[in-house]
Design a protein around this motif. Structure first.
Motif: not given
Length: 145
Positions: A23, A25, A45-50, A100
């Protein structure tokens, strides 16, 4: 605005299955080469975690193994994240950064708002006072805030 992300890029094709399963990008791939060596810089980049340093260190090792097994030249590999002030460089990043807050320049002034929804040729930009359908071709500049 640049509207193109090269999904036929050899490096992209070698790592897209791995990053997809995690997950993560792939925002950008830059390859600098001369005769028999080079440098590969990948922005993730990840929306789900750092994407913290431990995760990026482990991912770097895996990606390095994949690339070394497939590329016919020497290189160094650098992984990074987009940062909080990232300039949005392609239409596909509007989809990646849905929800965002951004600064958007259409004419000669920046306006702050959110990417509410990304579509194939446009996106919905929401400010405190309005929601506007913005065509990617009308965007002069955009960046995360």
């Amino acid at each position: 605005m640049i509207k193109y992300f090269d999904e036929n890029n050899e490096v992209f094709n070698l790592i897209k299955d791995l990053t997809g399963r995690l997950n993560v990008e792939i925002l950008e791939i830059n390859i600098f080469r001369n005769k028999n060596n080079g440098k590969i810089k990948i922005v993730l980049y990840s929306k789900n975690f750092s994407l913290d340093i431990d995760f990026l260190t482990d991912l770097h090792k895996i990606i390095l193994l994949i690339l070394e097994a497939n590329l016919k030249y020497g290189f160094t590999l650098e992984l990074s994240t987009p940062g909080i002030d990232r300039k949005i460089k392609s239409d596909r990043e509007f989809k990646i950064f849905e929800g965002k807050k951004i600064k958007l320049m259409l004419d000669n002034e920046f306006e702050e708002g959110f990417i509410l929804e990304s579509k194939p040729k446009s996106f919905i930009f929401k400010t405190d006072s309005k929601e506007v359908n913005v065509f990617y071709s009308d965007v002069k500049k955009a960046r995360l805030v």
